[in-house]
Scaffold this motif. Structure first.
Motif, PDB file in Angstrom:
ATOM      1  N   GLY A  95       0.806  -1.224   0.000  1.00 41.27           N
ATOM      2  CA  GLY A  95       0.000   0.000   0.000  1.00 41.27           C
ATOM      3  C   GLY A  95       0.831   1.262   0.000  1.00 41.27           C
ATOM      4  N   GLY A  96       2.133   1.126   0.182  1.00 40.95           N
ATOM      5  CA  GLY A  96       3.029   2.269   0.100  1.00 40.95           C
ATOM      6  C   GLY A  96       3.342   2.553  -1.363  1.00 40.95           C
ATOM      7  N   ALA A  97       4.283   3.436  -1.579  1.00 39.97           N
ATOM      8  CA  ALA A  97       4.605   3.790  -2.965  1.00 39.97           C
ATOM      9  C   ALA A  97       6.065   4.167  -3.093  1.00 39.97           C
ATOM     10  CB  ALA A  97       3.733   4.949  -3.434  1.00 39.97           C
ATOM     11  N   LEU A  98       6.566   3.994  -4.296  1.00 39.28           N
ATOM     12  CA  LEU A  98       7.875   4.521  -4.658  1.00 39.28           C
ATOM     13  C   LEU A  98       7.638   5.856  -5.332  1.00 39.28           C
ATOM     14  CD1 LEU A  98       9.477   1.308  -6.174  1.00 39.28           C
ATOM     15  CD2 LEU A  98       9.971   2.356  -3.949  1.00 39.28           C
ATOM     16  N   GLU A  99       8.277   6.898  -4.804  1.00 43.29           N
ATOM     17  CA  GLU A  99       8.205   8.202  -5.454  1.00 43.29           C
ATOM     18  C   GLU A  99       9.344   8.256  -6.466  1.00 43.29           C
ATOM     19  OE1 GLU A  99       8.073  12.985  -4.541  1.00 43.29           O
ATOM     20  OE2 GLU A  99       8.483  11.600  -2.898  1.00 43.29           O
ATOM     21  N   LEU A 100       8.989   8.575  -7.702  1.00 43.30           N
ATOM     22  CA  LEU A 100       9.972   8.611  -8.772  1.00 43.30           C
ATOM     23  C   LEU A 100      10.506  10.022  -8.958  1.00 43.30           C
ATOM     24  CD1 LEU A 100       8.087   6.309 -11.285  1.00 43.30           C
ATOM     25  CD2 LEU A 100       9.641   5.675  -9.424  1.00 43.30           C
ATOM     26  N   GLU A 101      11.665  10.139  -9.589  1.00 43.42           N
ATOM     27  CA  GLU A 101      12.321  11.445  -9.735  1.00 43.42           C
ATOM     28  C   GLU A 101      11.500  12.442 -10.547  1.00 43.42           C
ATOM     29  OE1 GLU A 101      16.144  10.757 -11.469  1.00 43.42           O
ATOM     30  OE2 GLU A 101      15.324   9.567 -13.103  1.00 43.42           O
ATOM     31  N   ASP A 102      10.558  11.962 -11.359  1.00 42.97           N
ATOM     32  CA  ASP A 102       9.715  12.882 -12.129  1.00 42.97           C
ATOM     33  C   ASP A 102       8.464  13.306 -11.358  1.00 42.97           C
ATOM     34  OD1 ASP A 102       8.074  10.648 -12.231  1.00 42.97           O
ATOM     35  OD2 ASP A 102       8.007  10.537 -14.429  1.00 42.97           O
ATOM     36  N   GLY A 103       8.353  12.875 -10.078  1.00 43.60           N
ATOM     37  CA  GLY A 103       7.213  13.248  -9.235  1.00 43.60           C
ATOM     38  C   GLY A 103       6.065  12.258  -9.265  1.00 43.60           C
ATOM     39  N   SER A 104       6.106  11.277 -10.157  1.00 46.11           N
ATOM     40  CA  SER A 104       5.040  10.271 -10.202  1.00 46.11           C
ATOM     41  C   SER A 104       5.300   9.204  -9.140  1.00 46.11           C
ATOM     42  CB  SER A 104       4.954   9.651 -11.603  1.00 46.11           C
ATOM     43  OG  SER A 104       6.146   8.978 -11.922  1.00 46.11           O
ATOM     44  N   HIS A 105       4.327   8.315  -8.982  1.00 48.16           N
ATOM     45  CA  HIS A 105       4.409   7.284  -7.954  1.00 48.16           C
ATOM     46  C   HIS A 105       4.069   5.918  -8.533  1.00 48.16           C
ATOM     47  CE1 HIS A 105       3.606  11.009  -5.731  1.00 48.16           C
ATOM     48  NE2 HIS A 105       4.361  10.470  -4.810  1.00 48.16           N
ATOM     49  N   VAL A 106       4.693   4.884  -7.982  1.00 55.19           N
ATOM     50  CA  VAL A 106       4.365   3.496  -8.296  1.00 55.19           C
ATOM     51  C   VAL A 106       3.928   2.848  -6.985  1.00 55.19           C
ATOM     52  CG1 VAL A 106       5.256   1.268  -9.056  1.00 55.19           C
ATOM     53  CG2 VAL A 106       5.989   3.361 -10.226  1.00 55.19           C
ATOM     54  N   GLU A 107       2.701   2.349  -6.967  1.00 54.58           N
ATOM     55  CA  GLU A 107       2.178   1.726  -5.750  1.00 54.58           C
ATOM     56  C   GLU A 107       2.759   0.333  -5.567  1.00 54.58           C
ATOM     57  OE1 GLU A 107      -2.017   0.692  -3.491  1.00 54.58           O
ATOM     58  OE2 GLU A 107      -2.058   1.778  -5.377  1.00 54.58           O
ATOM     59  N   VAL A 108       3.090  -0.005  -4.320  1.00 59.95           N
ATOM     60  CA  VAL A 108       3.652  -1.308  -3.975  1.00 59.95           C
ATOM     61  C   VAL A 108       2.533  -2.199  -3.445  1.00 59.95           C
ATOM     62  CG1 VAL A 108       5.291  -2.538  -2.487  1.00 59.95           C
ATOM     63  CG2 VAL A 108       5.894  -0.288  -3.427  1.00 59.95           C
ATOM     64  N   ARG A 109       2.432  -3.410  -3.979  1.00 60.97           N
ATOM     65  CA  ARG A 109       1.443  -4.390  -3.550  1.00 60.97           C
ATOM     66  C   ARG A 109       2.170  -5.649  -3.093  1.00 60.97           C
ATOM     67  NH1 ARG A 109      -2.400  -2.208  -2.241  1.00 60.97           N
ATOM     68  NH2 ARG A 109      -4.213  -3.155  -3.145  1.00 60.97           N
ATOM     69  N   ALA A 110       1.646  -6.282  -2.069  1.00 57.85           N
ATOM     70  CA  ALA A 110       2.193  -7.557  -1.603  1.00 57.85           C
ATOM     71  C   ALA A 110       1.579  -8.683  -2.427  1.00 57.85           C
ATOM     72  CB  ALA A 110       1.889  -7.757  -0.124  1.00 57.85           C
ATOM     73  N   ALA A 111       2.417  -9.532  -2.987  1.00 60.72           N
ATOM     74  CA  ALA A 111       1.953 -10.655  -3.795  1.00 60.72           C
ATOM     75  C   ALA A 111       1.335 -11.735  -2.908  1.00 60.72           C
ATOM     76  CB  ALA A 111       3.128 -11.257  -4.571  1.00 60.72           C
ATOM     77  N   GLU A 112       0.378 -12.455  -3.462  1.00 57.72           N
ATOM     78  CA  GLU A 112      -0.133 -13.628  -2.770  1.00 57.72           C
ATOM     79  C   GLU A 112       0.936 -14.714  -2.838  1.00 57.72           C
ATOM     80  OE1 GLU A 112      -4.028 -14.893  -3.891  1.00 57.72           O
ATOM     81  OE2 GLU A 112      -4.907 -13.124  -2.944  1.00 57.72           O
ATOM     82  N   GLU A 113       1.097 -15.431  -1.721  1.00 52.78           N
ATOM     83  CA  GLU A 113       2.123 -16.463  -1.639  1.00 52.78           C
ATOM     84  C   GLU A 113       1.528 -17.762  -1.111  1.00 52.78           C
ATOM     85  OE1 GLU A 113       6.041 -15.239  -0.329  1.00 52.78           O
ATOM     86  OE2 GLU A 113       5.290 -13.195  -0.044  1.00 52.78           O
ATOM     87  N   LEU A 114       2.202 -18.858  -1.394  1.00 53.91           N
ATOM     88  CA  LEU A 114       1.775 -20.171  -0.918  1.00 53.91           C
ATOM     89  C   LEU A 114       2.279 -20.335   0.509  1.00 53.91           C
ATOM     90  CD1 LEU A 114       2.570 -22.298  -4.092  1.00 53.91           C
ATOM     91  CD2 LEU A 114       0.399 -21.225  -3.434  1.00 53.91           C
ATOM     92  N   LEU A 115       1.352 -20.386   1.456  1.00 53.25           N
ATOM     93  CA  LEU A 115       1.678 -20.393   2.879  1.00 53.25           C
ATOM     94  C   LEU A 115       0.986 -21.542   3.600  1.00 53.25           C
ATOM     95  CD1 LEU A 115       0.961 -16.590   3.474  1.00 53.25           C
ATOM     96  CD2 LEU A 115       3.185 -17.622   2.987  1.00 53.25           C
ATOM     97  N   TYR A 116       1.409 -21.754   4.847  1.00 52.52           N
ATOM     98  CA  TYR A 116       0.674 -22.605   5.774  1.00 52.52           C
ATOM     99  C   TYR A 116       0.106 -21.707   6.861  1.00 52.52           C
ATOM    100  CZ  TYR A 116       2.950 -26.894   4.048  1.00 52.52           C
ATOM    101  OH  TYR A 116       3.396 -27.938   3.290  1.00 52.52           O
ATOM    102  N   ALA A 117      -1.155 -21.923   7.197  1.00 50.04           N
ATOM    103  CA  ALA A 117      -1.778 -21.293   8.363  1.00 50.04           C
ATOM    104  C   ALA A 117      -1.672 -22.313   9.494  1.00 50.04           C
ATOM    105  CB  ALA A 117      -3.233 -20.944   8.081  1.00 50.04           C
ATOM    106  N   VAL A 118      -0.990 -21.941  10.561  1.00 53.90           N
ATOM    107  CA  VAL A 118      -0.720 -22.840  11.688  1.00 53.90           C
ATOM    108  C   VAL A 118      -1.565 -22.395  12.869  1.00 53.90           C
ATOM    109  CG1 VAL A 118       1.084 -23.723  13.227  1.00 53.90           C
ATOM    110  CG2 VAL A 118       1.653 -23.111  10.851  1.00 53.90           C
TER     111      VAL A 118
END
Length: 154
Positions: free
Chosen positions: A56-79
């Motif tokens: 949900g955060g973002a990378l601010e680019l040198e031209d002032g634009s932004h790229v949003e960061v998303r967490a990928a779904e991963e194969l997990l175990y719920a314990v």
């Protein structure tokens, strides 16, 4: 190639993103790397220190634009344990093997590993497959200057 100049936390007000980038847990902790957005744009990230790119955060680019960061779904175990004390013991065994874990009130999430699954089931845990974003705790020896990223309750 665009260059990232800073990482903005999820709660930072900013304009709509230029694009998004989706990264797994292990890919979100870095210092220098070329990342490729969903739309195919390459972004050079070259920070003075290691950062954890927050979902949900973002990378601010040198031209002032932004790229949003998303967490990928991963194969997990719920314990899950029988009770809180059992879950704490299970967490100890996971930590004793230096395995990243997401700590929640009623469950632990770890990356799928059949050896760990067998061990946990042998200790009486209920272990189920899960596919979702992974927000593991960072170890005690990582930088303490970052915001917390693991969720205690969802």
């Amino acid at each position: 190639m665009l260059r990232a100049i800073t990482h903005l936390p999820a709660d930072t007000s900013r304009p709509a993103p230029l694009d998004t980038i989706t990264l797994a847990f292990d890919e979100r902790r870095l210092r220098r790397k070329v990342l490729t957005t969903k739309g195919g744009t390459e972004v050079l990230l070259d920070f003075p220190q290691v950062v954890t790119l927050e979902h949900g955060g973002a990378l601010e680019l040198e031209d002032g634009s932004h790229v949003e960061v998303r967490a990928a779904e991963e194969l997990l175990y719920a314990v899950r344990g029988r009770d809180t004390a059992h879950l704490v013991r299970l967490a100890w065994h996971i930590g004793n093997r230096h395995t990243p874990a997401q700590l929640e009130m009623d469950r632990l999430l770890i990356k799928r590993d059949h050896v760990l699954k067998a061990m946990l089931e042998g200790l009486g845990a209920k272990v189920e497959n899960a596919t979702e974003p992974f927000f593991a705790e960072h170890g005690a020896y990582h930088s303490h200057g970052e915001h917390g990223h693991a969720l205690l309750a969802r």
